[in-house]
Structures are given as C-alpha cells and as structure tokens.
Design a protein around this motif. Structure first.
Motif, PDB file in Angstrom:
ATOM      1  N   PRO A 189     -10.404  -6.075  -7.157  1.00 51.39           N
ATOM      2  CA  PRO A 189     -11.427  -6.459  -8.147  1.00 51.39           C
ATOM      3  C   PRO A 189     -10.980  -6.244  -9.596  1.00 51.39           C
ATOM      4  CG  PRO A 189     -12.023  -4.384  -7.105  1.00 51.39           C
ATOM      5  CD  PRO A 189     -10.805  -4.889  -6.391  1.00 51.39           C
ATOM      6  N   THR A 190      -9.978  -5.364  -9.814  1.00 51.50           N
ATOM      7  CA  THR A 190      -9.611  -4.992 -11.179  1.00 51.50           C
ATOM      8  C   THR A 190      -8.528  -5.896 -11.757  1.00 51.50           C
ATOM      9  OG1 THR A 190     -10.067  -2.744 -10.477  1.00 51.50           O
ATOM     10  CG2 THR A 190      -9.042  -3.004 -12.619  1.00 51.50           C
ATOM     11  N   TRP A 191      -7.479  -6.127 -10.942  1.00 53.27           N
ATOM     12  CA  TRP A 191      -6.370  -6.956 -11.435  1.00 53.27           C
ATOM     13  C   TRP A 191      -6.348  -8.324 -10.764  1.00 53.27           C
ATOM     14  CZ3 TRP A 191      -2.677  -2.492  -9.718  1.00 53.27           C
ATOM     15  CH2 TRP A 191      -2.823  -1.398 -10.593  1.00 53.27           C
ATOM     16  N   GLY A 192      -7.211  -8.508  -9.745  1.00 54.63           N
ATOM     17  CA  GLY A 192      -7.231  -9.772  -9.025  1.00 54.63           C
ATOM     18  C   GLY A 192      -6.116  -9.916  -8.002  1.00 54.63           C
ATOM     19  N   THR A 193      -5.455  -8.796  -7.663  1.00 53.19           N
ATOM     20  CA  THR A 193      -4.415  -8.891  -6.636  1.00 53.19           C
ATOM     21  C   THR A 193      -4.384  -7.609  -5.814  1.00 53.19           C
ATOM     22  OG1 THR A 193      -2.046  -9.138  -6.224  1.00 53.19           O
ATOM     23  CG2 THR A 193      -2.651  -8.077  -8.278  1.00 53.19           C
ATOM     24  N   TRP A 194      -4.037  -7.749  -4.517  1.00 47.90           N
ATOM     25  CA  TRP A 194      -3.934  -6.576  -3.638  1.00 47.90           C
ATOM     26  C   TRP A 194      -2.648  -5.816  -3.890  1.00 47.90           C
ATOM     27  CZ3 TRP A 194      -8.238  -5.496  -1.054  1.00 47.90           C
ATOM     28  CH2 TRP A 194      -9.086  -6.535  -0.652  1.00 47.90           C
ATOM     29  N   TRP A 195      -1.613  -6.545  -4.273  1.00 46.97           N
ATOM     30  CA  TRP A 195      -0.296  -5.926  -4.352  1.00 46.97           C
ATOM     31  C   TRP A 195       0.508  -6.561  -5.452  1.00 46.97           C
ATOM     32  CZ3 TRP A 195       1.454  -1.620  -2.149  1.00 46.97           C
ATOM     33  CH2 TRP A 195       2.807  -1.331  -2.299  1.00 46.97           C
ATOM     34  N   GLU A 196       1.314  -5.742  -6.129  1.00 43.44           N
ATOM     35  CA  GLU A 196       2.177  -6.263  -7.173  1.00 43.44           C
ATOM     36  C   GLU A 196       3.396  -5.353  -7.155  1.00 43.44           C
ATOM     37  OE1 GLU A 196       1.096  -8.950  -9.202  1.00 43.44           O
ATOM     38  OE2 GLU A 196       3.183  -8.899  -9.847  1.00 43.44           O
ATOM     39  N   TRP A 197       4.586  -5.901  -7.378  1.00 40.28           N
ATOM     40  CA  TRP A 197       5.773  -5.027  -7.402  1.00 40.28           C
ATOM     41  C   TRP A 197       5.887  -4.354  -8.764  1.00 40.28           C
ATOM     42  CZ3 TRP A 197       7.593  -3.536  -2.940  1.00 40.28           C
ATOM     43  CH2 TRP A 197       7.373  -4.360  -1.841  1.00 40.28           C
ATOM     44  N   ASP A 198       4.837  -3.648  -9.111  1.00 38.47           N
ATOM     45  CA  ASP A 198       4.760  -2.881 -10.352  1.00 38.47           C
ATOM     46  C   ASP A 198       5.541  -1.586 -10.152  1.00 38.47           C
ATOM     47  OD1 ASP A 198       2.767  -1.637 -12.665  1.00 38.47           O
ATOM     48  OD2 ASP A 198       2.841  -0.348 -10.924  1.00 38.47           O
ATOM     49  N   ALA A 199       6.041  -1.002 -11.241  1.00 36.25           N
ATOM     50  CA  ALA A 199       6.934   0.157 -11.119  1.00 36.25           C
ATOM     51  C   ALA A 199       6.266   1.339 -10.431  1.00 36.25           C
ATOM     52  CB  ALA A 199       7.440   0.564 -12.504  1.00 36.25           C
ATOM     53  N   ARG A 200       5.018   1.632 -10.803  1.00 32.92           N
ATOM     54  CA  ARG A 200       4.331   2.772 -10.207  1.00 32.92           C
ATOM     55  C   ARG A 200       4.106   2.548  -8.709  1.00 32.92           C
ATOM     56  NH1 ARG A 200       0.615   6.734 -11.753  1.00 32.92           N
ATOM     57  NH2 ARG A 200       2.145   7.438 -13.227  1.00 32.92           N
ATOM     58  N   ILE A 201       3.666   1.335  -8.357  1.00 29.18           N
ATOM     59  CA  ILE A 201       3.368   1.047  -6.955  1.00 29.18           C
ATOM     60  C   ILE A 201       4.655   1.081  -6.125  1.00 29.18           C
ATOM     61  CG2 ILE A 201       2.329  -0.627  -5.391  1.00 29.18           C
ATOM     62  CD1 ILE A 201       0.760  -1.751  -7.745  1.00 29.18           C
ATOM     63  N   THR A 202       5.718   0.505  -6.668  1.00 25.72           N
ATOM     64  CA  THR A 202       6.966   0.464  -5.927  1.00 25.72           C
ATOM     65  C   THR A 202       7.535   1.862  -5.735  1.00 25.72           C
ATOM     66  OG1 THR A 202       7.365  -1.678  -6.954  1.00 25.72           O
ATOM     67  CG2 THR A 202       9.216  -0.658  -5.829  1.00 25.72           C
ATOM     68  N   SER A 203       7.476   2.709  -6.787  1.00 29.13           N
ATOM     69  CA  SER A 203       8.031   4.057  -6.626  1.00 29.13           C
ATOM     70  C   SER A 203       7.180   4.891  -5.668  1.00 29.13           C
ATOM     71  CB  SER A 203       8.206   4.741  -7.986  1.00 29.13           C
ATOM     72  OG  SER A 203       7.019   4.695  -8.735  1.00 29.13           O
ATOM     73  N   MET A 204       5.865   4.625  -5.588  1.00 28.54           N
ATOM     74  CA  MET A 204       5.038   5.312  -4.605  1.00 28.54           C
ATOM     75  C   MET A 204       5.377   4.842  -3.191  1.00 28.54           C
ATOM     76  SD  MET A 204       3.111   7.760  -5.672  1.00 28.54           S
ATOM     77  CE  MET A 204       1.678   8.065  -4.622  1.00 28.54           C
TER      78      MET A 204
END
Lengths: 55, 247
Positions: free
Chosen positions: B118-133
């Motif tokens: 609901p916030t960014w309009g996507t479930w997943w993104e290869w963003d740095a924080r998400i990828t490092s987690m």
C-alpha cells in the motif's frame, strides 16, 4: 481507541487487509518459535528418563 | 570476579538451573509488554499523516528487524567465544540463535513486503536495505545448515561459528544501506545519536514492543539452549540426577 468503532478498527480505512495479515503471519511465526523448543524439550526429557529406567 | 561469572555461565548444569528459574519471569514480562504494545499500536496510536493505517505494521516490523540484527551480533559473539575458549555452551548458543534469527528476519521481510504494497505500490524491490536483509536471512540459514552438516558435531560447531563471524560484514551494510543508497526504504525512525523522527504517541508503543521483543528473544534463546543442553549432556550424571529429582 483511535477508531470510532470496532468495524473501523478492522477495516483501517482500506489498509486492514495489509495490517491484519502482517500481524497474523508474524504472530504465527512467533508462536511456532515458542512451541518448537517446548515440544523438543519435553521429548528430550522423556527420552532421557526412559533411558534411565532401562539402565 | 569476571572470571568467576564467565565460568559459571559457561557451565551447563549452572546454566540449565539458572535459566529454568529465570524463564517464567522473563516470559510473563515479555508477554505483557508485547500484548500492551500490540493493542496500543493497532488500536490507540494515531494514524500516520502520509501512510495512513498501513504504518501500524511498524510495531511488528521494526522490533523484529532490530532483534534479527541484535541476534546476529549475539550469534557471532558466541561463535568467537566458542572458537577462542572452546566453550561448549557458546557453540550451543550459536545453534540456538540461528533459527530464531532466521524466523525474525523472515518476519521482518514479510511484514516489510506487506507494508510496501500500500505504501510504495510494490511487494518487492531490489532495494539495498531489503536485499541486505535477504542476505542476512540466507546467512542464518547457512549457519543452521553448517551446524548440522557434519557427522562430528565439533566440526559443525566450528564451521557454523566461522560463517557467523564472516557474515558480520553484512551488518554495517544493513545499517548504512538507507543512507548509502537512497532508494526505496525510508530512513531510520529511531537513532541513538539523534532525536526520533516520530511523535511520542506513535513512539511509546514502538519502544514497548522493542523492549518486549528483546525479552522474547531472551526467552526463545534460553528455551533453545536448554534443548541443546539436554541433547548434548544426556549421558552426564548431573542431568540424570536433575531429571530424576524432578519427577
């Protein structure tokens, strides 16, 4: 309460589905994290006691 | 003084008895804090001006992420102590901490993903924080796999500890990822070095949840460590006497 009614709390202005599913999944995982070692502890103590009785 | 303390906590019989006494108290306080924080965060805190009610996921997402990281420090430190002083209990702590850390990282990733929709309009993104987690999640799984990969549990202990220590390089990357790569994930709401960027009415339930999660982590670690003690010390005299007395 911040919400006017219980129905509002559930609906959360359309975000209810996201918020409640996140909490449901998160707490289900936490419950599993608690139950797993408790069950393992019980099984291990039972085994050790059985072993003692056989000796 | 420190030596004595270190030896006591390193002794499985002492640890087993002490943790048995501590656990009920820790569990009650952890459950109370988490229940309070959850109800407060979900029903009483005001909604976020920009994100609306979806921001309420923060009360689960941030505590889980904090403990996923703190748990990694603890696991790597235990691995160090095990390798340097050959302390059995420290190796067992590595084994105990890995599945807890994996589960908490999983919660952080899933709740983050649900929050992202609901916030960014996507479930997943290869963003740095998400990828490092995600890398943190695989590190935990790797430690679990190595710990059980060998017939000889000593080799498993050593291999798992070494991976835990090497994986520490990922930790500063996770912390700094929102500053170094300003992509999708928002900056930190809580920092030790500056005032929090969220209002008190939203902040207090979050602090309560974080405190509750620290205690919950302690409970889970003790529960898992007690299992490791039972499984590794099953032939030792003290444990048989202890269990014999308890029936």
């Amino acid at each position: 309460m911040y919400f006017a009614s219980f129905a509002d709390l559930i609906a959360m202005n359309g975000h209810g589905i996201y918020v409640w599913s996140a909490y449901a999944i998160g707490y289900a995982v936490l419950a599993a994290l608690i139950i797993q070692p408790l069950a393992r502890h019980a099984a291990l103590s039972r085994q050790i006691r059985q072993q003692q009785d056989e000796d | 003084m420190f030596r004595q303390w270190f030896h006591r906590w390193g002794s499985p019989p002492w640890f087993y008895r002490m943790s048995g006494t501590l656990l009920p108290w820790l569990s009650v306080v952890a459950a109370g804090l988490i229940a309070t924080g959850t109800v407060w965060g979900l029903a009483f805190a005001p909604e976020d001006a920009r994100q609306g009610n979806s921001f309420r996921i923060i009360y689960l997402h941030v505590p889980a992420s904090f403990l996923a990281l703190a748990g990694y420090y603890l696991m790597a430190l235990a691995g160090c102590i095990g390798l340097v002083w050959r302390m059995k209990l420290a190796f067992w702590a590595v084994r105990a901490a890995a599945p807890i850390g994996a589960a908490l990282t999983f919660i952080a990733l899933v709740t983050g993903s649900i929050w992202g929709k609901p916030t960014w309009g996507t479930w997943w993104e290869w963003d740095a924080r998400i990828t490092s987690m995600l890398i943190l999640f695989f590190l935990y799984l790797g430690v679990m796999a190595l710990a059980s990969a060998y017939q000889n549990s000593d080799s498993g202990n050593r291999a798992a500890s070494i991976l835990a220590i090497v994986g520490m390089v990922n930790i500063p990357i996770i912390y700094k990822s929102v500053d170094w790569w300003n992509t999708l994930h928002q900056g930190a709401s809580l920092k030790l070095t500056s005032a929090p960027t969220i209002h008190g009415s939203m902040l207090y339930p979050l602090l309560i949840m974080i405190a509750g999660f620290y205690l919950l982590y302690a409970v889970l670690l003790l529960l898992n460590l007690r299992c490791e003690i039972l499984s590794n010390e099953r032939h030792s005299r003290w444990l048989q006497d202890f269990l014999g007395d308890k029936r």
